[in-house]
Design an enzyme around this catalytic site. Structure first.
Site, short mmCIF file in Angstrom:
data_model
loop_
_atom_site.label_atom_id
_atom_site.label_comp_id
_atom_site.label_asym_id
_atom_site.label_seq_id
_atom_site.Cartn_x
_atom_site.Cartn_y
_atom_site.Cartn_z
N ASP A 94 60.79 24.96 -9.75
CA ASP A 94 60.38 24.91 -11.16
C ASP A 94 59.77 23.54 -11.43
O ASP A 94 60.43 22.51 -11.26
CB ASP A 94 61.59 25.15 -12.07
CG ASP A 94 61.22 25.22 -13.55
OD1 ASP A 94 60.03 25.05 -13.90
OD2 ASP A 94 62.14 25.45 -14.38
N GLU B 190 57.82 28.33 -10.70
CA GLU B 190 57.91 28.45 -12.16
C GLU B 190 57.09 27.36 -12.84
O GLU B 190 57.20 26.18 -12.48
CB GLU B 190 59.39 28.34 -12.55
CG GLU B 190 59.70 28.57 -14.03
CD GLU B 190 61.21 28.54 -14.32
OE1 GLU B 190 62.02 28.72 -13.38
OE2 GLU B 190 61.57 28.34 -15.48
N ASP C 113 57.37 30.18 -17.83
CA ASP C 113 58.50 29.87 -18.71
C ASP C 113 57.91 29.33 -20.03
O ASP C 113 57.68 30.09 -20.98
CB ASP C 113 59.42 28.86 -17.99
CG ASP C 113 60.55 28.29 -18.85
OD1 ASP C 113 60.61 28.59 -20.05
OD2 ASP C 113 61.38 27.51 -18.33
N SER D 225 70.18 26.25 -11.21
CA SER D 225 69.02 25.39 -11.36
C SER D 225 69.47 23.97 -11.04
O SER D 225 70.33 23.42 -11.73
CB SER D 225 68.50 25.49 -12.80
OG SER D 225 67.50 24.54 -13.03
N LYS E 224 67.29 27.49 -7.44
CA LYS E 224 66.06 26.95 -8.01
C LYS E 224 66.14 25.44 -7.95
O LYS E 224 67.15 24.86 -8.35
CB LYS E 224 65.95 27.45 -9.45
CG LYS E 224 65.10 26.63 -10.40
CD LYS E 224 64.81 27.43 -11.67
CE LYS E 224 64.79 26.56 -12.92
NZ LYS E 224 64.54 27.35 -14.14
N LYS F 104 64.23 21.85 -8.99
CA LYS F 104 63.21 21.25 -9.85
C LYS F 104 62.31 20.39 -8.98
O LYS F 104 62.79 19.69 -8.08
CB LYS F 104 63.88 20.40 -10.92
CG LYS F 104 64.71 21.20 -11.91
CD LYS F 104 63.82 21.99 -12.84
CE LYS F 104 64.62 22.69 -13.94
NZ LYS F 104 63.75 23.37 -14.90
N GLY G 78 67.82 29.42 -18.65
CA GLY G 78 68.87 28.70 -19.39
C GLY G 78 68.34 27.38 -19.91
O GLY G 78 67.29 26.90 -19.46
N LYS H 159 63.64 33.29 -22.13
CA LYS H 159 64.68 32.54 -22.83
C LYS H 159 64.58 32.96 -24.29
O LYS H 159 63.54 32.73 -24.92
CB LYS H 159 64.43 31.03 -22.73
CG LYS H 159 64.56 30.48 -21.32
CD LYS H 159 64.21 29.00 -21.27
CE LYS H 159 64.35 28.47 -19.85
NZ LYS H 159 63.81 27.10 -19.73
O1 OSB Z 1 62.74 24.88 -17.24
O2 OSB Z 1 64.30 26.28 -17.01
C1 OSB Z 1 63.93 25.16 -17.39
C2 OSB Z 1 66.91 23.09 -18.61
C3 OSB Z 1 66.34 22.41 -19.66
C4 OSB Z 1 65.01 22.61 -19.94
C5 OSB Z 1 64.24 23.49 -19.16
C6 OSB Z 1 64.81 24.18 -18.11
C7 OSB Z 1 66.17 23.95 -17.81
C8 OSB Z 1 66.86 24.58 -16.69
C9 OSB Z 1 68.36 24.70 -16.84
O3 OSB Z 1 66.32 24.92 -15.66
C10 OSB Z 1 68.92 25.98 -16.38
C11 OSB Z 1 70.38 26.10 -16.80
O4 OSB Z 1 70.67 26.18 -18.02
O5 OSB Z 1 71.24 26.11 -15.92
MG MG Z 2 61.70 26.47 -16.40
#
Ligand code: OSB
Ligand code: MG
Length: 381
Positions: free
Chosen positions: A193, A218, A243, A139, A165, A167, A295, A267
């Site tokens: 995401d 996402e 999510d 991510s 992924k 953001k 994560g 999660k």
């Molecule tokens: O939306 O998946 C998410 C981290 C903090 C809060 C929300 C998200 C995330 C990540 C991190 O995408 C993924 C990782 O732990 O590598």
């Molecule tokens: Mg997410």
């Protein structure tokens, strides 16, 4: 197997990220991480991690609300009480206590790890996991330019990651995704995401992402917007993955009924622990909905719990389960988490429990607050 948790050591550590992680709802440079060390009357000891963030942006919980909830309302439900195994803990914590899923999950997942220790089996196998290795994605946080994102995505691909992924947020979306797709080619599993950064009125704009054959998008809309996600899904070719919206198994079934999404990011922290995570996994499997393990920038302790969960059969898409070195100069467990050139993280099956050992000296050095919770003497008779 009966559990009877005698004490819980609650610590907060500060662990600096190698580089800041930016999502549409905020940026993180240093993780504040609550860790729990649970000691059972049988002598079994196990660790867990609370995934709440510092600010109430991803969910309404924070590290400080979780600390309060654990100390005041949740830990007292477990301490000194005989409970009929880890699978019974969710109901004990859920009854008449609304919300606080991440606080509940830290305790509940700790209890599963205690039971794995008692039974002397890997946590993965106690949960029903079948995989020996789990496929892993990365991510990547929001970058200053499409070019900066391309550099990171290229590096991730050469590291072996099986899914990339990125953001996104308004102003850093179509151009960024287009640049990465162009640079990596059409074969790479790519997704975006949004962490709830859009509104249904952005549907035409989001539909421009359909041109890049994303594996999924996402959480484009708000956490409570299941009906709006259903409307958006009708207007997108790209599958929606939820999510933030999927806080329990009913919400997951609502998503399926409404057509609000076609994939679920599970999660365990967000849904109150492993019992509900497994229910969501099973429900999705029955409906032909693929799931993957998300994560929350966990330390090596939370990562152990996620890897164990991701070893279940319907986790058919790569999880956000990057190895330790992606996040930290040095993790707080031995061995650290690694990923091979094929983007696979090994599930530790050669030892009981979570499969890694917390480095207590390092954890002590990083600890900024510490509290020991124990059953009052009267309740112990
Ligand atoms: O939306 O998946 C998410 C981290 C903090 C809060 C929300 C998200 C995330 C990540 C991190 O995408 C993924 C990782 O732990 O590598
Ligand atoms: Mg997410």
């Amino acid at each position: 197997m009966t559990l009877c948790i005698e004490s819980i050591a609650l610590r907060e550590i500060r662990l600096p990220l190698k580089e800041p992680f930016r999502i549409s709802s905020g940026v993180c440079t240093e993780r504040r991480i609550p860790l729990l060390e649970l000691t059972d009357a049988s002598g079994a000891v196990a660790w867990s991690e609370c995934v709440a963030g510092e600010e109430p942006n991803y969910s309404s919980e924070t590290i400080d609300t979780a600390w309060l909830a654990i100390r005041e309302w949740l830990a007292p439900r477990l301490l000194g009480k005989r409970i009929d195994g880890a699978a019974a803990v969710h109901d004990v914590l859920e009854r008449d206590i609304a919300g606080h899923h991440m606080a509940k999950a830290a305790l509940e997942m700790g209890c599963w790890a205690v039971e794995a220790e008692q039974r002397a089996i890997p946590l993965s196998r106690l949960l029903g996991g079948t995989r020996e290795r789990v496929p892993t994605g990365i991510s990547i946080g929001i970058q200053d330019s499409p070019a900066a994102l391309v550099t990171r995505a290229r590096r991730a691909l050469s590291d072996g990651y099986r899914k990339i992924k990125v953001k996104i947020q308004p102003g850093a979306d179509v151009d960024y995704v287009a640049a990465v797709r162009e640079a990596l080619g059409s074969e790479v599993s790519l997704m975006a995401d949004a962490n709830s950064a859009y509104r249904l009125s952005d549907a035409d704009h989001l539909a421009r992402l359909d041109a890049f054959a994303l594996l999924m998008i996402e959480q484009p809309l708000g956490r409570d917007d299941l009906v709006r996600h259903a409307e958006l899904q009708k207007r997108l070719k790209t599958p929606i993955c939820l999510d933030e919206s999927i806080t329990d198994v009913d919400r997951c079934e609502d998503m399926i009924t409404l057509g609000a999404g076609r994939i679920v990011n599970i999660k365990p922290g967000r849904v109150g622990g492993f019992t509900v995570a497994k229910q969501i996994h099973d429900s999705c499997m029955a409906h032909g909905i693929p799931v993957w393990c998300g994560g929350m920038l966990e330390s090596g302790i939370g990562r152990a719990h996620n890897v164990a969960l991701a070893s279940l059969p319907n986790f058919s898409l790569p999880g956000d389960l990057s190895p330790s070195a992606r996040y930290w100069e040095r993790d707080i467990v031995t061995p650290e988490w690694t990923m091979d050139r094929e983007g696979l993280v090994p599930v530790p099956l050669d030892r009981p429990g979570i499969g890694v050992t917390p480095d207590i000296d390092r954890i002590d050095d990083l600890t900024v607050r510490h509290e020991r919770l124990a059953a009052p003497m009267v309740a112990r008779r």
